[in-house]
Every structure is written in C-alpha cells, then in structure tokens.
Write an enzyme that holds these catalytic residues in place. Structure first.
Site, PDB file in Angstrom:
ATOM      1  N   THR A  53      -0.586  -8.989   9.108  1.00  0.00           N
ATOM      2  CA  THR A  53       0.789  -8.968   8.584  1.00  0.00           C
ATOM      3  C   THR A  53       1.471  -7.623   8.827  1.00  0.00           C
ATOM      4  O   THR A  53       2.682  -7.565   9.047  1.00  0.00           O
ATOM      5  CB  THR A  53       0.769  -9.255   7.056  1.00  0.00           C
ATOM      6  OG1 THR A  53       0.230 -10.548   6.857  1.00  0.00           O
ATOM      7  CG2 THR A  53       2.144  -9.193   6.444  1.00  0.00           C
TER       8      THR A  53
ATOM      9  N   ASP B 166      -3.917 -12.675  13.857  1.00  0.00           N
ATOM     10  CA  ASP B 166      -4.041 -12.911  12.417  1.00  0.00           C
ATOM     11  C   ASP B 166      -5.544 -12.812  12.113  1.00  0.00           C
ATOM     12  O   ASP B 166      -6.366 -13.362  12.861  1.00  0.00           O
ATOM     13  CB  ASP B 166      -3.531 -14.333  12.122  1.00  0.00           C
ATOM     14  CG  ASP B 166      -3.418 -14.624  10.636  1.00  0.00           C
ATOM     15  OD1 ASP B 166      -2.307 -14.910  10.185  1.00  0.00           O
ATOM     16  OD2 ASP B 166      -4.462 -14.584   9.936  1.00  0.00           O
ATOM     17  N   SER B 167      -5.914 -12.144  11.055  1.00  0.00           N
ATOM     18  CA  SER B 167      -7.348 -11.920  10.827  1.00  0.00           C
ATOM     19  C   SER B 167      -8.104 -13.196  10.509  1.00  0.00           C
ATOM     20  O   SER B 167      -9.327 -13.227  10.571  1.00  0.00           O
ATOM     21  CB  SER B 167      -7.569 -10.888   9.728  1.00  0.00           C
ATOM     22  OG  SER B 167      -7.393 -11.466   8.461  1.00  0.00           O
TER      23      SER B 167
ATOM     24  N   ASP C 227      -6.592 -11.031   5.209  1.00  0.00           N
ATOM     25  CA  ASP C 227      -7.347 -12.229   4.817  1.00  0.00           C
ATOM     26  C   ASP C 227      -8.856 -12.063   4.966  1.00  0.00           C
ATOM     27  O   ASP C 227      -9.624 -12.466   4.092  1.00  0.00           O
ATOM     28  CB  ASP C 227      -6.905 -13.449   5.645  1.00  0.00           C
ATOM     29  CG  ASP C 227      -5.533 -13.948   5.232  1.00  0.00           C
ATOM     30  OD1 ASP C 227      -5.018 -13.492   4.193  1.00  0.00           O
ATOM     31  OD2 ASP C 227      -4.970 -14.797   5.952  1.00  0.00           O
TER      32      ASP C 227
ATOM     33  N   THR D 250     -24.082 -14.858  -7.070  1.00  0.00           N
ATOM     34  CA  THR D 250     -23.260 -15.494  -8.102  1.00  0.00           C
ATOM     35  C   THR D 250     -21.830 -15.748  -7.635  1.00  0.00           C
ATOM     36  O   THR D 250     -21.276 -14.971  -6.864  1.00  0.00           O
ATOM     37  CB  THR D 250     -23.240 -14.657  -9.405  1.00  0.00           C
ATOM     38  OG1 THR D 250     -22.332 -15.287 -10.332  1.00  0.00           O
ATOM     39  CG2 THR D 250     -22.796 -13.225  -9.182  1.00  0.00           C
TER      40      THR D 250
ATOM     41  N   CYS E 155     -19.465 -15.572  -9.689  1.00  0.00           N
ATOM     42  CA  CYS E 155     -18.635 -14.708 -10.529  1.00  0.00           C
ATOM     43  C   CYS E 155     -18.289 -13.420  -9.780  1.00  0.00           C
ATOM     44  O   CYS E 155     -19.095 -12.897  -9.023  1.00  0.00           O
ATOM     45  CB  CYS E 155     -19.373 -14.332 -11.817  1.00  0.00           C
ATOM     46  SG  CYS E 155     -19.726 -15.739 -12.864  1.00  0.00           S
TER      47      CYS E 155
HETATM   48  N1  ASP Z   1      -2.806 -13.857   7.484  1.00  0.00           N
HETATM   49  C1  ASP Z   1      -2.707 -12.414   7.526  1.00  0.00           C
HETATM   50  C2  ASP Z   1      -3.943 -11.884   8.215  1.00  0.00           C
HETATM   51  O1  ASP Z   1      -4.972 -11.824   7.609  1.00  0.00           O
HETATM   52  C3  ASP Z   1      -2.561 -11.873   6.150  1.00  0.00           C
HETATM   53  C4  ASP Z   1      -2.357 -10.371   6.082  1.00  0.00           C
HETATM   54  O2  ASP Z   1      -2.526  -9.634   7.008  1.00  0.00           O
HETATM   55  O3  ASP Z   1      -2.013  -9.920   4.962  1.00  0.00           O
HETATM   56  O4  ASP Z   1      -3.886 -11.499   9.357  1.00  0.00           O
END
Ligand code: ASP
Length: 389
Positions: free
Chosen positions: A16, A91-92, A124, A306, A308
């Site tokens: 992003t 995008d990751s 992400d 876990t 959690c």
């Molecule tokens: N979808 C984007 C990514 O992981 C989200 C981000 O960068 O905040 O490339």
C-alpha cells in the site's frame, strides 16, 4: 550506536505504501515513481537532492537525513540511505518463499556496504516475511527493519513517511536482528502479528515488550535487546533457504465441530503441521486419533501453537494429553507466523526427525520465551518413550 555516518539500504518491494487506485482497486504504481517520492516524504530540512548512483547497475537514489540519538540528544550526523527498487512491485498477499529469498539475497549482496537495512513491503504478510527473514539470515550482525503503510504515500494522511523515517532511525541502532517498525514502535520481527487491517496501529506483540519506542525520545529497551539469548552471531552472513513453495508444511486450525475427515484431508500430504489449538494447547482426543489414523507409517511433525494472541501452550489440561502422546512439540508463546516460517526453515536445514523436533522446541532467534521452551525441553526428555513412530 552504529558508526556516526550510518548508511542504510532501503529495499522497496511494493505494498500500500506505493499504491494508487486505478479504478479497479489499489495496486502498486510503476517502478521508479515511488523511489522518486522518497525525497518528498521524508520532511527534513537538511535533505539533499536525490542523486543517482552511477556505479551500480540497479537504479538507486541517495538522500541524507538527520537521526535522533536514542538517549534523546540530537545526533547531527546524517543517515544516508539508498533506495533499491524490486523489478516486480507487488501486493504482499502475492508474496511467497521465493520473494523472501529475494529480499534475503539482496541484503546479502549489499551486506558489507551498509550499516542497516529497511524493507518496505505490504502490511498483510509482513509479519510472515519478518519472521521468515529472522530465521533465514544466519549470523546477522546488523539491523533489518521491515515497514510499510496503511495509507498510500500519495495521500496527504499517509503513515508511510513517519514509518519510513522511524525505520531509518532504528536501522542505525545496535540491534543485530530483524525488526518490524510501525506506528512509532519497533517489535522483534518474529514476535509480531497484524491485528488491524484498517487502523494505523496495525501490529501487536502480546508476549514481548517493544524493542524501540520512537516518541519525543527514541528509547531502546536494552533489557530486551541484551538479555534475550539470541544465537551467538559469529561468522559471515548466510542465507538459509526455506522449504520451497507448494511445500509440505501447513496450518490446521482447530475449530468446534471439525470432523475427522476434514482433519485427514488437510494433513494427508503434509510432512509438518502447525496445529492451532484452543487456549493453552487443548484439542479433542478424537481429532488427534484422526491424525494417528492418517499417519500411514510416515513420521509427521506436529507443532502445538495456541490460537490465543497472548500466553503460551502449557499442556496443563487433560484435553492436551492426546497431543503429548502423539509427540507434538509445544511451542510456548510463538506466533502462528513465526511457527510456520520456523518450521519451513527447520525442514530445509535439518533432515533428522528428532533433531527437527529439538530445534522447534528451542528458541533460536528469541521467537519464544526461553523459560517455557526450557520447561518443554525438560518435559520432553521425561516423555521420550511416548513419541510417535
Ligand atoms: N494488501 C496490501 C499489501 O499487503 C496491504 C498493505 O500494504 O497495507 O500489500
């Protein structure tokens, strides 16, 4: 502190941070358009105009900025940083083990030329990448800081400039490990989880204090960075590959009502499984029986983690006894991201089944609390006879 003229390499991979919406949703803008923006988004008065480095084939830009000493006194010496842009900006959520390897190899290639590294990527899967690199980079003696943004730098409200600036500062501190820096906090890279997909305070490290806080002062928590028993850093930097993509390492999330068929289908092609269990490591015994039935005479490595966010697997309930009998390794307070990437690393590094279990049980890069892993070691020695065959 690192040398007074700290030099950092910023590796830009997408996310992003450098995206724009072309009408069909956010996607990374073309190459070089983002590295051109770096000079605008680090808003310091003594910043020099970017100049191209002609001696290297890759396109890099060089800027200068100020850093603040962690004592709170302003250090007038500049941080100089170059920007290395990946050819394929993504995008990751599209990243996999090959991309982690490319990041690790870029660090290795330029290791001697810089005091620290900043990796700009999507948020992400950043916690997966920072966990993976913490294991892959063997003998790391310099900081590697992951960062990104929740709001693109083309928006006036972007958190990208601040995250980049904070990461640059952290990259000059004496912390020889992989970190993730976001919203004025620097976490150990293998202790952090993305817990907010909208807000700017996107990451949480429930089981470990921050390594660095960047507020009016830049505060380094020396208790955390100096007392943890990180592996001794000796020798030259090595990149240990992970088990490849499409590999036989997977996650099995246990949920109420999960059927034995669902369990068998998920694990049948896997060599190693991260079991995401309830509470402090609990699971219905009939689910474990499905795992035993699916063994087919092969040794499969099970890791108990876990679901959690806070606390550890303790196996204090009878509902965890079946997993003990299966020989599952309790991984204390490790995150899912660190457990998955560590398992892929261990499978690539070690062939012996018992050695693999031992490595998973022992903290290697400060990814889980030592106290717990030591207790687990003792328990495991006492339970030797119960291991699966
Ligand atoms: N979808 C984007 C990514 O992981 C989200 C981000 O960068 O905040 O490339």
């Amino acid at each position: 502190m690192a040398s007074s003229k700290a030099k950092t390499l910023v590796i830009y991979t997408g996310g992003t941070f450098g995206m724009k919406d072309d009408g069909a949703g956010l996607k990374p803008v073309d190459r070089f358009k983002v590295s051109d923006e770096f000079s605008r988004i680090v808003p310091l008065s003594d910043m020099k105009k970017p100049e191209e480095i002609k001696s290297r084939k890759e396109i890099m830009r060089r800027f200068t900025t100020r850093k603040q000493d962690w004592n709170g006194t302003v250090d007038e010496s500049p941080i100089t940083y170059d920007v290395y842009e990946f050819k394929r900006l993504i995008d990751s959520s599209l990243m996999n083990q090959d991309d982690w390897k490319s990041i690790a190899e870029t660090i290795q290639k330029y290791y001697e030329d810089y005091d620290g590294f900043v990796v700009v990527m999507g948020t992400d899967t950043m916690a997966y990448a920072s966990s993976a690199l913490s294991f892959m980079l063997e003998n790391l003696s310099k900081p590697v800081v992951f960062t990104g943004a929740q709001i693109t730098i083309f928006d006036a409200m972007s958190d990208g400039p601040e995250n980049l600036l904070c990461s640059l500062i952290v990259s000059t501190l004496d912390i020889p490990e992989v970190l993730l820096c976001f919203n004025k906090k620097a976490f150990r890279g293998n202790r952090v989880v993305k817990t907010d997909c909208v807000g700017l305070d996107a990451y949480t490290s429930s089981n470990m204090p921050l390594l660095v806080t960047l507020d009016t002062r830049v505060t380094l928590d020396t208790r955390v960075t100096q007392t943890e028993s990180l592996e001794k850093q000796i020798g030259t930097l090595q990149v240990q590959e992970m088990y490849p993509e499409g590999n036989e390492v997977g996650l099995l999330v246990i949920y109420p009502g999960i059927t034995t068929e669902q369990v068998k289908n998920t694990i049948k092609d896997l060599q190693a499984v991260v079991l995401l269990t309830f509470g402090s490591g609990n699971i219905d015994g009939k689910i474990v029986q499905a795992m035993v039935d699916e063994q087919n005479n092969r040794k499969r490595l099970y890791i108990n983690v876990t679901q959690c966010l806070k606390g550890s697997v303790t196996s204090s309930y009878q509902a965890s006894n079946a997993l003990k009998e299966l020989g599952a390794v309790n991984c204390s307070d490790i995150t899912t991201e660190a457990a998955f990437t560590k398992l892929s690393y261990v499978l690539a590094k070690e062939q012996d089944f018992e050695e693999r279990k031992k490595m998973m049980r022992t903290s290697r890069r400060g990814e889980m609390s030592d106290e717990d892993s030591e207790r687990e070691n003792r328990n495991s020695e006492n339970n030797q006879g119960l291991s699966q065959n």
